[in-house]
Scaffold this active site. Structure first.
Site, PDB file in Angstrom:
ATOM      1  N   HIS A   1     -57.671   7.877 -10.728  1.00  0.00           N
ATOM      2  CA  HIS A   1     -57.889   9.189 -10.094  1.00  0.00           C
ATOM      3  C   HIS A   1     -56.609   9.971  -9.860  1.00  0.00           C
ATOM      4  CE1 HIS A   1     -62.175   8.549  -8.923  1.00  0.00           C
ATOM      5  NE2 HIS A   1     -61.797   7.287  -8.899  1.00  0.00           N
TER       6      HIS A   1
ATOM      7  N   LYS B   1     -59.781  21.404   1.470  1.00  0.00           N
ATOM      8  CA  LYS B   1     -59.522  20.131   0.803  1.00  0.00           C
ATOM      9  C   LYS B   1     -58.419  19.442   1.599  1.00  0.00           C
ATOM     10  CE  LYS B   1     -58.624  22.604  -3.004  1.00  0.00           C
ATOM     11  NZ  LYS B   1     -59.199  22.102  -4.224  1.00  0.00           N
ATOM     12  N   ARG B   2     -58.098  18.176   1.282  1.00  0.00           N
ATOM     13  CA  ARG B   2     -56.993  17.527   1.973  1.00  0.00           C
ATOM     14  C   ARG B   2     -55.723  18.368   1.839  1.00  0.00           C
ATOM     15  NH1 ARG B   2     -57.869  12.267   4.218  1.00  0.00           N
ATOM     16  NH2 ARG B   2     -55.619  12.346   4.510  1.00  0.00           N
TER      17      ARG B   2
ATOM     18  N   LYS C   1     -51.410  20.393  -3.742  1.00  0.00           N
ATOM     19  CA  LYS C   1     -52.566  21.294  -3.735  1.00  0.00           C
ATOM     20  C   LYS C   1     -52.170  22.722  -3.331  1.00  0.00           C
ATOM     21  CE  LYS C   1     -55.752  17.511  -2.537  1.00  0.00           C
ATOM     22  NZ  LYS C   1     -56.850  17.434  -3.518  1.00  0.00           N
TER      23      LYS C   1
ATOM     24  N   THR D   1     -63.371  18.214  -7.261  1.00  0.00           N
ATOM     25  CA  THR D   1     -64.832  18.254  -7.307  1.00  0.00           C
ATOM     26  C   THR D   1     -65.335  19.404  -6.438  1.00  0.00           C
ATOM     27  OG1 THR D   1     -64.698  16.468  -5.691  1.00  0.00           O
ATOM     28  CG2 THR D   1     -65.424  15.876  -7.906  1.00  0.00           C
TER      29      THR D   1
ATOM     30  N   LYS E   1     -68.461  22.387  -6.680  1.00  0.00           N
ATOM     31  CA  LYS E   1     -69.437  22.726  -5.634  1.00  0.00           C
ATOM     32  C   LYS E   1     -69.470  24.233  -5.399  1.00  0.00           C
ATOM     33  CE  LYS E   1     -68.473  18.235  -3.753  1.00  0.00           C
ATOM     34  NZ  LYS E   1     -67.529  17.466  -2.939  1.00  0.00           N
TER      35      LYS E   1
HETATM   36  O1  HBZ Z   1     -60.235  11.926  -6.614  1.00  0.00           O
HETATM   37  C1  HBZ Z   1     -59.137  12.478  -5.904  1.00  0.00           C
HETATM   38  C2  HBZ Z   1     -58.327  13.348  -6.838  1.00  0.00           C
HETATM   39  O2  HBZ Z   1     -57.186  13.841  -6.159  1.00  0.00           O
HETATM   40  C3  HBZ Z   1     -59.208  14.486  -7.306  1.00  0.00           C
HETATM   41  O3  HBZ Z   1     -58.526  15.284  -8.221  1.00  0.00           O
HETATM   42  C4  HBZ Z   1     -60.473  13.919  -7.951  1.00  0.00           C
HETATM   43  O4  HBZ Z   1     -61.367  14.938  -8.229  1.00  0.00           O
HETATM   44  C5  HBZ Z   1     -61.150  12.933  -7.017  1.00  0.00           C
HETATM   45  C6  HBZ Z   1     -62.333  12.261  -7.657  1.00  0.00           C
HETATM   46  O5  HBZ Z   1     -62.004  11.780  -8.915  1.00  0.00           O
HETATM   47  N1  HBZ Z   1     -58.382  11.407  -5.337  1.00  0.00           N
HETATM   48  C7  HBZ Z   1     -58.594  11.019  -4.079  1.00  0.00           C
HETATM   49  O6  HBZ Z   1     -59.432  11.575  -3.379  1.00  0.00           O
HETATM   50  N2  HBZ Z   1     -57.876   9.960  -3.640  1.00  0.00           N
HETATM   51  C8  HBZ Z   1     -58.000   9.413  -2.424  1.00  0.00           C
HETATM   52  O7  HBZ Z   1     -58.754   9.838  -1.580  1.00  0.00           O
HETATM   53  C9  HBZ Z   1     -57.195   8.199  -2.115  1.00  0.00           C
HETATM   54  C10 HBZ Z   1     -57.563   7.441  -1.052  1.00  0.00           C
HETATM   55  C11 HBZ Z   1     -56.833   6.300  -0.733  1.00  0.00           C
HETATM   56  C12 HBZ Z   1     -55.743   5.960  -1.485  1.00  0.00           C
HETATM   57  C13 HBZ Z   1     -55.372   6.739  -2.565  1.00  0.00           C
HETATM   58  C14 HBZ Z   1     -56.092   7.856  -2.872  1.00  0.00           C
HETATM   59  O8  HBZ Z   1     -55.058   4.842  -1.182  1.00  0.00           O
END
Ligand code: HBZ
Length: 824
Positions: free
Chosen positions: A360, A552-553, A558, A663, A667
């Site tokens: 991801h 978003k975060r 971002k 994502t 939406k």
């Molecule tokens: O995953 C996100 C990506 O930034 C986004 O572009 C993508 O659409 C989405 C689904 O594929 N990544 C995350 O949300 N990552 C985390 O939340 C995360 C959580 C814990 C971690 C590392 C990343 O240790």
């Protein structure tokens, strides 16, 4: 048991019965919370019938199953979703009305199940929804954190404050079934010994150490337009020793329950970091606890089917949602070799035919690495196995190409001090398929992140499956008026499970009547959001303004920072305009929302800056209300359901090549919101589907980013002149006075002395130009309405049904189960 009936009298009876028998309440003295809970229990009973039928059907058919291993499931609320899926919302509305309550009020009583950080966790929830809807024999596995993602408050100085999210409060959670009988032991620490097994072979054995227990909680996931109901099995840690009587008798009461507390702490809290590794011992223990319990459960089920181990990959597919569950790879190898007595190669053949890995992110700071000494301490046998996996892998690579540099580059062990285990490499080596989550991202995965692995394995192992979102929650449920208009226009709700049907809206894009209805619904959704903002934040916004949203975060990549800098630019320009000139201005409400990781200083300063600017702008009467800035605290799934349908424009403006997919972009567009975005992640494919004339795109392309960074590094950052003016206004104390200005120093330095890694300055002019285009286009309501309709019409591809089918066909090799037939 007789099936539950869905007439009003039966539903009312069930609700009252749960009030009395489950909640122990007086039925003549019920508050909203109690009625919500009783209603939830009654809906849960109905789901349970489908759940049982589904599990029975899968059990009978015994097909190949898929297990989706994810440390996060960002589910949100369950009641509204279940009512829609069971097609009982109207009759429930009537039933609770008869009991003196309003269903919409009751829905607000539910707390979000917020067991995730952001996109990754929400994606897992959307895929579970799709898998249930499509009758796939798929289960999710995750952790039952007692504290989900923290609650975000914004204090009066505009800073983020974190509060614990104790979502499993004393009210209990109607949406889970505790499985007291499904418990496994999980081991930590200890040492490795050699033992001789029954066959006289010498085997490694992991001995000693601590043990905790994993107990299962099942969360039913209703499918839409099917009797099928999916499942997410969440593990909670429990102590094996409930009570230390010796300590208790000695009067050491704290100690007598210490073990229990320690064990339960393991799944107590979700780590609130997204796209940034933390490297904490407790996190590593959570990861192992999770994979150990899940694999024991999967193997237990497999063994009941009386198949031989060699058939395991024909019965089981395991998807690793990012690297967080990657320890499942050495764990399965350990079980097969040490416990089941298979030889190494036979075991490794099984392992590599079972696992697949979704990446991801390509951000280096987000790639998980674990220090070897820490892993050796907590998981001594796994560390040995990882070394062996690496050794055998490197030997094979060396046969093909003995370049030392290459061997170093692909080694699972990084030769730093201390050494590190590169979890992404372990995941690649132990999986048969690796996928990225949008076309550009999957390309970068192949050409940058894992390029050496591509040259070794060949390109076929690396595929793309573009993310998708569930239309059930993100349109059908969140936007009832638009849902009804679409259903009426397309002649039924077939589109809800066949999202490509939305193409049928294209022919109405120029129809003035349809446009009017469409835009009226948008306005109504904006009114709903404006009322929320007034009621909760006491800020007045005009729903006829252009609603410009970025939720978003909060992350540097971002670029919320660029957004607020653009807002300041807009504000300063407004101040310069004459009354006559202002008549031509499109009024804007700029809405932000999102959490920062608690330790992420720069992101927290961005939140502070947004709130400080909001204070000044919203209280400046001289700009005639032409600009408002709103920070919505504690952005979560339930708020997204109100925010997403209300956007005219939403911003997805990551530096090209940094956002894997996104994502929320999907939406917003699904709900007829236009996008202002960079040429990044899934924005690109959205453009291809809806047409480039219906999206505002700008900015440096991904393949140019490295060059610009290189330039900036050696020649310094040339700050864009407009940006210069904006930065000066912050530094001069225009926002919050001179003392506050100094607080923003470090933030501004990320652009100037810091080298502007995310290219805010390089993209600023193009960003402002794109914003001008947005303003101009919005003035032509018919043209805007047409774009908005074409946005929704083009979103069929981004359904999680399509994405889940792709996983099923290209990776898992599973087929839907015929639930009705198999169950009779
Ligand atoms: O995953 C996100 C990506 O930034 C986004 O572009 C993508 O659409 C989405 C689904 O594929 N990544 C995350 O949300 N990552 C985390 O939340 C995360 C959580 C814990 C971690 C590392 C990343 O240790």
């Amino acid at each position: 048991m007789a099936p539950k009936k869905n007439d009003k009298a039966s539903i009312k009876k069930d609700i009252v019965q749960h009030s009395v028998e489950t909640l122990c309440r007086n039925p003549y003295n019920l508050d909203k919370l109690a009625v919500y809970q009783a209603t939830a229990y009654s809906v849960r009973d109905r789901l349970l019938e489908d759940w049982n039928m589904t599990q029975e059907a899968i059990h009978k058919e015994n097909p190949k199953r898929c297990y989706y291993l994810s440390m996060e499931f960002l589910i949100g609320r369950a009641l509204d979703n279940a009512l829609h899926c069971l097609e009982v919302k109207d009759v429930y509305k009537e039933s609770v009305k008869d009991l003196g309550f309003n269903l919409e009020d009751l829905l607000q009583q539910e707390r979000d199940a917020a067991l995730g950080n952001g996109g990754l966790g929400r994606l897992a929830a959307c895929y579970m929804d799709a898998a249930a809807t499509l009758d796939y024999p798929t289960w999710g596995y995750g952790l039952r954190y007692q504290y989900g993602i923290f609650k975000q408050l914004i204090n009066s100085d505009g800073y983020q404050i974190e509060m614990p999210d104790y979502w499993l409060d004393s009210n209990g959670n109607p949406w889970e079934f505790p499985r007291n009988d499904v418990r496994y032991e999980v081991q930590f620490y200890g040492y490795v010994a050699t033992k001789v097994n029954e066959k006289g072979e010498s085997r490694m054995s992991w001995e000693g150490g601590d043990r905790v227990q994993a107990m299962a909680y099942d969360v039913p996931i209703p499918g839409f337009d099917t009797k099928g109901c999916g499942n997410i099995r969440l593990w909670a840690s429990k102590s094996l020793k409930t009570f230390d009587f010796a300590s208790f008798n000695d009067g050491d009461y704290d100690r007598s329950v210490a073990d229990q507390k320690n064990a339960e702490n393991l799944t107590s809290v979700l780590y609130p970091n997204d796209n940034h590794l933390v490297g904490k011992e407790l996190r590593l223990k959570q990861e192992y606890f999770f994979v150990s319990a899940s694999l024991q459960d999967i193997i237990h089920r497999f063994k009941r089917s009386n198949c031989a181990w060699k058939d395991f990959p024909d019965k089981v597919a395991v998807q690793l949602n990012d690297t967080h569950p990657t320890l499942a790879i050495p764990e399965l190898q350990r079980i097969l070799v040490d416990i089941e007595g298979l030889d190494w190669d036979a075991a490794w053949d099984i392992v590599t035919r079972v696992f697949a890995f979704t990446n991801h992110t390509v951000l280096p700071e987000a790639l998980e690495c674990w220090s070897v000494p820490m892993m050796e301490h907590i998981l001594p046998r796994h560390m040995q196995i990882v070394y062996d996996i690496n050794l055998f892998f490197l030997q094979k690579v060396e046969k093909m190409n003995s370049d030392r540099g290459l061997l170093n580059r692909v080694s699972i062990i990084e030769e730093s001090n201390p050494q590190q285990v590169r979890m992404a490499y372990l995941a690649v080596v132990g999986s048969h398929t690796v996928n990225g989550v949008a076309a550009l991202h999957s390309d970068l995965v192949k050409t940058e992140l894992f390029k050496d692995f591509v040259s070794y394995y060949g390109p076929e192992k690396f595929i793309n499956i573009t993310n998708g979102i569930t239309p059930r929650r993100w349109l059908y449920q969140a936007n009832p008026d638009l849902r009804d208009l679409i259903t009426e226009t397309l002649g039924g709700n077939h589109w809800v499970t066949h999202l490509d049907d939305l193409k049928g809206l294209t022919k109405y894009a120029d129809d003035a009547d349809f446009q009017a209805k469409w835009m009226n619904i948008k306005l109504k959704n904006k009114v709903r959001l404006a009322s929320w903002i007034k009621a909760n934040l006491d800020i007045t916004v005009d729903p006829r303004s252009l609603f410009d949203i970025q939720v978003k975060r909060i992350h540097e990549y971002k670029r919320q920072f660029m957004n607020i800098l653009g807002v300041i630019y807009r504000y300063k320009n407004l101040q310069l305009l004459s009354a006559e000139e202002r008549k031509d201005v499109t009024p804007r409400v700029v809405i932000f929302g999102g959490k920062s990781a608690p330790g992420y200083y720069v992101a927290k300063m961005v939140i502070k800056l947004i709130n400080t600017v909001a204070q000044v702008v919203n209280n400046d009467d001289s700009i005639d209300g032409l600009l408002k800035v709103v920070y919505i605290p504690d952005y979560n799934v339930s708020l997204a359901e109100i925010i997403v349908p209300a956007s005219d424009i939403s911003q997805h403006i990551s530096t090209a090549g940094t956002e894997a997919a996104g994502t929320s972009n999907m939406k917003f567009v699904l709900n007829g919101g236009l996008i202002l975005g960079t040429v990044d992640g899934a924005n690109i494919e959205i453009r291809d589907e809806i047409g480039e004339e219906n999206i505002f795109m700008f900015g440096t392309l991904a393949d140019k980013v490295a060059d610009i960074r290189h330039q900036q590094k050696y020649h310094g950052v040339e700050i864009d002149p407009n940006l210069q003016v904006v930065l000066q206004s912050i530094q001069s104390g225009e926002f919050g006075g001179p003392e506050t200005a100094s607080v923003f120093g470090p933030l501004i330095n990320t652009l100037t002395y810091g080298g502007d890694y995310y290219l805010i300055s390089a993209d600023f002019e193009k960003y402002l130009d794109a914003q001008d285009k947005v303003d101009e286009t919005y003035k032509d309501t018919a043209a805007w309405a047409k774009k908005s309709i074409l946005c929704t019409a083009g979103m069929g591809f981004f359904s999680s049904d399509r994405a889940t089918r792709e996983y099923a066909d290209k990776i898992w090799n599973i087929k839907p189960v015929n639930i009705k037939e198999a169950a009779v």
